[in-house]
Design an enzyme around this catalytic site. Sequence first.
Site, short mmCIF file in Angstrom:
data_model
loop_
_atom_site.label_atom_id
_atom_site.label_comp_id
_atom_site.label_asym_id
_atom_site.label_seq_id
_atom_site.Cartn_x
_atom_site.Cartn_y
_atom_site.Cartn_z
N CYS A 23 4.14 -88.99 -55.57
CA CYS A 23 4.43 -89.67 -54.63
C CYS A 23 5.73 -89.38 -54.19
O CYS A 23 5.71 -88.19 -54.32
CB CYS A 23 5.07 -91.46 -55.55
SG CYS A 23 3.78 -91.66 -56.41
N ARG B 178 2.78 -86.18 -49.63
CA ARG B 178 2.73 -86.16 -51.55
C ARG B 178 2.03 -87.48 -51.86
O ARG B 178 1.52 -87.96 -52.57
CB ARG B 178 3.74 -86.65 -51.30
CG ARG B 178 5.00 -85.20 -51.06
CD ARG B 178 6.55 -85.87 -51.53
NE ARG B 178 6.58 -85.73 -53.14
CZ ARG B 178 6.75 -84.50 -53.77
NH1 ARG B 178 6.93 -83.04 -53.85
NH2 ARG B 178 7.07 -84.67 -55.31
N TRP C 103 1.29 -92.65 -54.58
CA TRP C 103 0.39 -92.30 -54.94
C TRP C 103 -0.25 -93.12 -55.81
O TRP C 103 -0.10 -92.34 -57.28
CB TRP C 103 -0.30 -90.67 -54.67
CG TRP C 103 -2.24 -89.79 -55.13
CD1 TRP C 103 -3.13 -89.90 -54.16
CD2 TRP C 103 -2.05 -90.11 -56.36
NE1 TRP C 103 -4.73 -89.85 -54.92
CE2 TRP C 103 -3.88 -89.67 -56.90
CE3 TRP C 103 -1.31 -89.75 -58.10
CZ2 TRP C 103 -4.33 -89.68 -57.78
CZ3 TRP C 103 -2.32 -89.39 -58.99
CH2 TRP C 103 -3.30 -89.33 -58.28
N ASN D 3 8.52 -91.46 -58.89
CA ASN D 3 7.98 -91.06 -58.84
C ASN D 3 7.66 -90.26 -60.19
O ASN D 3 8.24 -89.65 -61.22
CB ASN D 3 7.72 -89.19 -57.73
CG ASN D 3 6.50 -88.29 -57.71
OD1 ASN D 3 5.06 -89.12 -57.98
ND2 ASN D 3 7.18 -87.24 -57.26
N GLY D 4 5.98 -90.36 -60.71
CA GLY D 4 5.72 -90.01 -62.45
C GLY D 4 5.23 -90.38 -62.74
O GLY D 4 4.14 -91.94 -62.22
N GLU E 211 -14.92 -72.77 -54.23
CA GLU E 211 -13.93 -72.88 -53.39
C GLU E 211 -14.93 -73.97 -52.21
O GLU E 211 -14.26 -74.62 -51.49
CB GLU E 211 -13.11 -71.88 -52.89
CG GLU E 211 -11.67 -72.59 -51.48
CD GLU E 211 -11.17 -73.03 -52.02
OE1 GLU E 211 -10.82 -73.89 -53.10
OE2 GLU E 211 -10.40 -74.05 -51.51
N LYS F 244 -14.14 -77.59 -51.06
CA LYS F 244 -13.65 -78.10 -49.85
C LYS F 244 -14.72 -79.24 -49.53
O LYS F 244 -13.98 -80.13 -48.40
CB LYS F 244 -13.59 -76.76 -49.08
CG LYS F 244 -12.26 -75.69 -49.00
CD LYS F 244 -11.32 -76.05 -48.79
CE LYS F 244 -10.15 -76.75 -49.27
NZ LYS F 244 -9.70 -76.39 -50.75
N GLU G 278 -14.13 -82.47 -51.05
CA GLU G 278 -12.51 -82.99 -51.09
C GLU G 278 -12.87 -83.70 -49.13
O GLU G 278 -11.76 -84.61 -49.03
CB GLU G 278 -11.17 -82.52 -51.10
CG GLU G 278 -10.61 -81.03 -50.59
CD GLU G 278 -10.31 -80.50 -50.80
OE1 GLU G 278 -8.60 -81.00 -51.62
OE2 GLU G 278 -9.95 -79.43 -50.86
N HIS H 15 -31.08 -71.53 -65.92
CA HIS H 15 -30.73 -71.85 -67.04
C HIS H 15 -30.60 -73.37 -66.79
O HIS H 15 -29.51 -74.24 -67.86
CB HIS H 15 -29.79 -71.43 -68.34
CG HIS H 15 -29.42 -70.13 -68.36
ND1 HIS H 15 -30.39 -69.55 -68.62
CD2 HIS H 15 -29.32 -68.56 -67.27
CE1 HIS H 15 -29.94 -67.70 -68.69
NE2 HIS H 15 -29.61 -67.56 -67.86
N LYS I 11 -1.16 -83.93 -51.27
CA LYS I 11 -0.97 -82.32 -51.13
C LYS I 11 -0.17 -81.97 -52.29
O LYS I 11 -0.74 -80.83 -52.59
CB LYS I 11 -0.28 -82.02 -50.06
CG LYS I 11 0.25 -80.48 -49.72
CD LYS I 11 -1.15 -79.86 -49.15
CE LYS I 11 -0.91 -78.58 -48.90
NZ LYS I 11 -2.32 -77.64 -48.43
C1 AGP Z 1 -7.45 -78.34 -52.60
O1 AGP Z 1 -7.85 -78.07 -51.19
C2 AGP Z 1 -6.64 -78.96 -53.32
N1 AGP Z 1 -5.91 -79.75 -51.87
C3 AGP Z 1 -5.85 -78.64 -54.45
O2 AGP Z 1 -6.99 -78.52 -55.14
C4 AGP Z 1 -5.06 -78.18 -54.92
O3 AGP Z 1 -5.39 -76.49 -54.25
C5 AGP Z 1 -4.51 -78.37 -56.36
O4 AGP Z 1 -4.11 -79.70 -56.00
C6 AGP Z 1 -2.89 -77.20 -56.68
O5 AGP Z 1 -2.12 -77.72 -55.97
P1 AGP Z 1 -1.21 -76.62 -55.41
O6 AGP Z 1 -1.47 -75.31 -54.95
O7 AGP Z 1 0.20 -77.18 -54.69
O8 AGP Z 1 -0.67 -76.23 -56.67
#
Ligand code: AGP
Length: 606
Positions: free
Chosen positions: A2, A27, A74, A98-99, A478, A482, A485, A501, A601
């Site tokens: 948050c 956040r 969040w 936050n936490g 990766e 993408k 998400e 397998h 983020k």
């Molecule tokens: C990636 O597109 C995501 N937003 C997420 O997996 C991100 O890479 C992960 O939370 C790690 O974040 P950071 O690089 O700020 O540690």
Amino acid sequence: MCGIIGINSNKPVSSTIVNSLKKLEYRGYDSAGIATLSSGLINEVKSEGRVDNLEKNSLVQNMEGTIGIGHVRWATHGSPNSINAHPHSSQNVSVVHNGIIENSTLLKKFLVNKGHKFKSQTDTEVIVHLISEHLKTDNIVNSIKKTLKSLHGSFALGIIFKDQPDLIVGARRGSPLAVGYGPNENYLGSDSYALKSMTNKITYLNDGEFCIIKKDHVEFFNEDGIKINKKVLELSSTEEKYDKGDYKHFMAKEIEEQPITLKNGINEYVDKSNNDINIYNFPWKINEISSLTLIGCGTAYHSCLMAKYWLEELTSLDVSVDIASEFRYRKNRFKKDSLYVFVSQSGETADTYAALDLCKQNNMKTCAVVNVIESSIARDSEFVLPIHCGTEIGVASTKAFLGQILILYILSLKIGLWRKDINKETFSKKLKDLKELPKMVEKTLLTDNKIQSISGTFNEAKGSMFLGRGFSYPIALEGALKLKELSYVHAEGYPAGEMKHGPLALIEEGMPVVVLAPRDNYYKKTISNMQEVIARGAKVLLITNKSKDEIVSENIWEKIEVESTNADLLPFLLTIPLQKLAYYSALKKGYDIDKPRNLAKSVTVE
Ligand code: AGP
């Protein structure tokens, strides 16, 4: 994860708080709220969804008060609605948090027995009532100290008090928190980014510390309530422009910025005149390091995995990688000649930060590869390799991923040369190819229209697979992440050789499968794996690099050819079409591309 803001000023604060909350939405953006002190009362307004909804509330527009706190959420405990939004307030105390408070259930029972009434499903609300309970018999410092000692778990707190109309309290354990200093006003924020538009003079709280923020000075205390002195840091005052420019989304802008990202990284670390790499102030002798462990989450973990392949190619080091949330609880065998590398765009990811803390407790060598150099992970690591990407707003990481793997490749090259695992000739050749990479990415960014047209197929399918071998395998992971998400559709990255397998059973008529098969040492094997899925009805999007050799296969649904370069660098180019595939799929679905649902983020809770 948050976002918190607090302002103690000699002028009304509500609009400044709301504007700061907008900068903190990376956040978390499930809900938002604000509380101010005016005419001896706590005024609280909260709303579900984005900060815009809070701003539109007429109560906020007419909100008085020169002291206030704000929050973007969040959700961890309790659904994302206006009741569970922060601040949480009693008659005399209001808190943003936050936490995660891990013993909140027990504390709630104790407080209910004391007659406290709870309104929300959140863990945070226990903090409000605990402080209120202690204030019945104790002063503010002791009340805060006792409350914090009874909390298990992590917190960054902002607190205001009806009966203390001239102060804000901040407290930190496990979640980042900073104090900012302004003219006749002072601030509290989750990180420097939240405060940068108001000040570049910052003090970071460490775990266990709390502070009392007045408008003309700030006092700091340790966990025993003893006053302590803290340094004021002056950050680079350049507050970059964060707008989207002509782009529809930050993510689109950040994808297109990648040639610049790479140029910045190369300029920072490559000494063009001496054809060398400068890793300034590397604090260890290279012969003190015989193994290397890379740790991260999500996309950052994929960067770690990519680095493992390069390090194994270019050095004779033992290399391992781990997902931070696994590493932090694993029965690790710490070896003194091991270097631990923590990869994190935000530098605030709780699991990665906890993994760093564990390594520091075991006196391990620690190195951070981060984008935010004022972040907790950067500050607490022995050595930092910034990736110099500039702010990345899109929650789905794009330019930061390429920035991370660039720095990790550069580090791999330099370690290979330091250890004499590669000779100067090989090093120079690879460095020469590396300098051309930004141009290659620029050309690859032009492969646009075909991806736009095929992206809808991935939206309509039940699920999709992304396959690769060797250097292409981390990129397959990766690409799948993408798509997941951004488009909220199931996609799985898998080693191409592993399909037989088990997962081959998933393949059915018309299922889209992305096959990454650049002309590298794995090419022929991957093409055979591609045939196996085509034979079972898969619609294969083959992503390879330009070559005069014809592709030995039929019935490929679509093919994309990226530029040709040194095999080490093909992962950078293969990533581009996958980022665009996810972007256009989400665009077709009309989803919020910069703020996908359920995500944030910076993941500062575990
Ligand atoms: C990636 O597109 C995501 N937003 C997420 O997996 C991100 O890479 C992960 O939370 C790690 O974040 P950071 O690089 O700020 O540690």
